[in-house]
Design a protein around this motif. Structure first.
Motif, short mmCIF file in Angstrom:
data_model
loop_
_atom_site.label_atom_id
_atom_site.label_comp_id
_atom_site.label_asym_id
_atom_site.label_seq_id
_atom_site.Cartn_x
_atom_site.Cartn_y
_atom_site.Cartn_z
N PRO A 56 0.84 -1.21 0.00
CA PRO A 56 0.00 0.00 0.00
C PRO A 56 0.88 1.26 0.00
N PHE A 57 0.46 2.28 -0.76
CA PHE A 57 1.19 3.54 -0.72
C PHE A 57 0.23 4.70 -0.89
N GLN A 58 0.60 5.85 -0.35
CA GLN A 58 -0.23 7.04 -0.42
C GLN A 58 0.66 8.27 -0.54
N SER A 59 0.06 9.39 -0.93
CA SER A 59 0.84 10.60 -1.15
C SER A 59 1.24 11.26 0.17
N TYR A 60 2.43 11.79 0.16
CA TYR A 60 2.94 12.59 1.28
C TYR A 60 3.85 13.63 0.66
N HIS A 61 3.37 14.86 0.55
CA HIS A 61 4.15 15.90 -0.12
C HIS A 61 4.04 17.21 0.66
N ILE A 62 4.72 18.22 0.17
CA ILE A 62 4.85 19.48 0.89
C ILE A 62 3.51 20.16 1.12
N PHE A 63 2.51 19.83 0.31
CA PHE A 63 1.22 20.50 0.42
C PHE A 63 0.28 19.85 1.44
N ASN A 64 0.61 18.63 1.86
CA ASN A 64 -0.28 17.96 2.82
C ASN A 64 0.42 17.45 4.06
N HIS A 66 1.68 18.84 6.79
CA HIS A 66 1.23 19.36 8.08
C HIS A 66 -0.05 18.65 8.54
N LYS A 67 -0.93 18.34 7.59
CA LYS A 67 -2.21 17.73 7.92
C LYS A 67 -2.09 16.25 8.26
N THR A 68 -1.09 15.58 7.68
CA THR A 68 -1.04 14.12 7.81
C THR A 68 -0.05 13.61 8.85
N VAL A 69 0.88 14.46 9.31
CA VAL A 69 1.93 14.00 10.22
C VAL A 69 1.36 13.34 11.46
N GLU A 70 0.40 13.99 12.12
CA GLU A 70 -0.16 13.46 13.37
C GLU A 70 -0.78 12.08 13.16
N LYS A 71 -1.52 11.91 12.07
CA LYS A 71 -2.16 10.62 11.79
C LYS A 71 -1.12 9.53 11.52
N LEU A 72 -0.05 9.91 10.83
CA LEU A 72 0.99 8.93 10.51
C LEU A 72 1.73 8.50 11.77
N SER A 94 15.87 18.62 0.41
CA SER A 94 15.11 19.48 -0.51
C SER A 94 13.82 18.80 -0.95
N ASP A 95 13.26 17.99 -0.10
CA ASP A 95 12.00 17.29 -0.33
C ASP A 95 11.26 17.23 1.01
N PRO A 96 9.96 16.95 0.97
CA PRO A 96 9.22 16.79 2.23
C PRO A 96 9.82 15.66 3.07
N GLY A 97 9.64 15.74 4.37
CA GLY A 97 10.11 14.65 5.22
C GLY A 97 10.59 15.11 6.58
N PHE A 98 11.12 16.32 6.65
CA PHE A 98 11.67 16.80 7.92
C PHE A 98 10.63 16.79 9.03
N ARG A 102 10.93 14.64 12.54
CA ARG A 102 10.96 15.33 13.83
C ARG A 102 9.82 14.86 14.72
N ALA A 103 8.61 14.74 14.15
CA ALA A 103 7.45 14.31 14.93
C ALA A 103 7.62 12.88 15.43
N ALA A 104 8.19 12.02 14.58
CA ALA A 104 8.40 10.63 14.98
C ALA A 104 9.39 10.54 16.13
N ARG A 105 10.47 11.31 16.05
CA ARG A 105 11.47 11.28 17.12
C ARG A 105 10.91 11.87 18.42
N GLU A 106 10.12 12.93 18.30
CA GLU A 106 9.52 13.53 19.49
C GLU A 106 8.56 12.56 20.17
N ALA A 107 7.97 11.65 19.39
CA ALA A 107 7.05 10.66 19.93
C ALA A 107 7.77 9.42 20.46
N GLY A 108 9.10 9.44 20.36
CA GLY A 108 9.87 8.31 20.86
C GLY A 108 9.94 7.15 19.90
#
Length: 231
Positions: A56-64, A66-72, A94-98, A102-108
């Motif tokens: 399974p794969f889904q989009s994760y890009h600079i435009f979405n 902020h909205k999807t990080v918490e759910k992921l 120079s691509d989305p991902g930062f 960061r959120a994953a590491r902050e969540a342990g």
């Protein structure tokens, strides 16, 4: 012996042109994760199809992002393994991902970045410019802040690396020539790892003259010499 910690998020580099540059480990990870996050699902879909990977794969890009990080992050906390890929090269360069990292590491959560293709490394080595110390600038601002960013590099002594698009390359070369001088050494690396790979090196003036007469196509890495400390 303690059991190895299982990563929750993999950052998986993908080829920047030549599909043979993907690693065996990258293929194993993409075949095993619960979900692949893709900058462009069309591009990633072609890659997965080529290597006969059905996950399974889904989009994760600079435009979405902020909205999807918490759910992921929630999905990873529930035990799912995710892999993040960009259209080409290493994710978060120079691509989305930062934000996701960061959120994953902050969540342990455990993050694991695989080694692999990154466009600026072969461009830097091909350029013949000093590579013991360098600075990666990525894309210059398109409009606002562009001149300020260039002026901030006037005294930079390290080799500078930029990403640039074909339709803005000449503008960038002219601006760098005005700021650094016509004799500053530079190299334009185009279509790296592909059939028509090209590395044009010389002074900024010489590179500008070359591309005045030749078409500019494909992905571009621009490498520019730093300021001579004796100047």
């Amino acid at each position: 012996m303690s059991e190895a910690i299982k990563p929750d998020l993999y950052l998986v580099p993908t080829p920047i042109g030549n599909l043979q540059d993907i690693t065996l480990r990258a293929l194993d990870v993409l075949k095993s994760v619960d979900l692949i996050l893709a900058e462009d699902t069309r591009t990633t879909g072609k890659l997965l199809k080529h290597f006969e990977i059905q996950r399974p794969f889904q989009s994760y890009h600079i435009f979405n992002e902020h909205k999807t990080v918490e759910k992921l992050v929630e999905r990873m906390e529930q035990g799912q393994q995710l892999a993040l890929v960009s259209d080409a090269g290493t994710p978060a360069i120079s691509d989305p991902g930062f934000l996701l990292v960061r959120a994953a590491r902050e969540a342990g959560l455990v993050v694991n970045c695989l080694p692999g293709a990154t466009a600026f490394v072969p461009a830097l080595v091909n350029s013949g410019l000093p590579n013991d110390r360098f600075v990666f600038e990525g894309f210059l601002p398109h409009k606002k802040g562009r001149k300020t960013r260039i002026e901030a590099l006037l005294d930079e002594q390290r080799t500078m690396i930029f990403y640039e698009s074909p339709h803005r390359l000449m503008k960038t070369l002219e601006q760098l020539k005005e700021a650094f001088g016509a004799e500053r050494q530079a190299c334009v690396s185009r279509e790296l790892t592909k059939m028509f790979e090209e590395n044009i090196a010389g002074t900024l003036e010489e590179v500008i003259e070359y591309y005045t007469e030749h078409p500019i196509k494909g992905e571009i890495v621009l490498t520019v010499a730093g300021k001579n400390p004796k100047a």
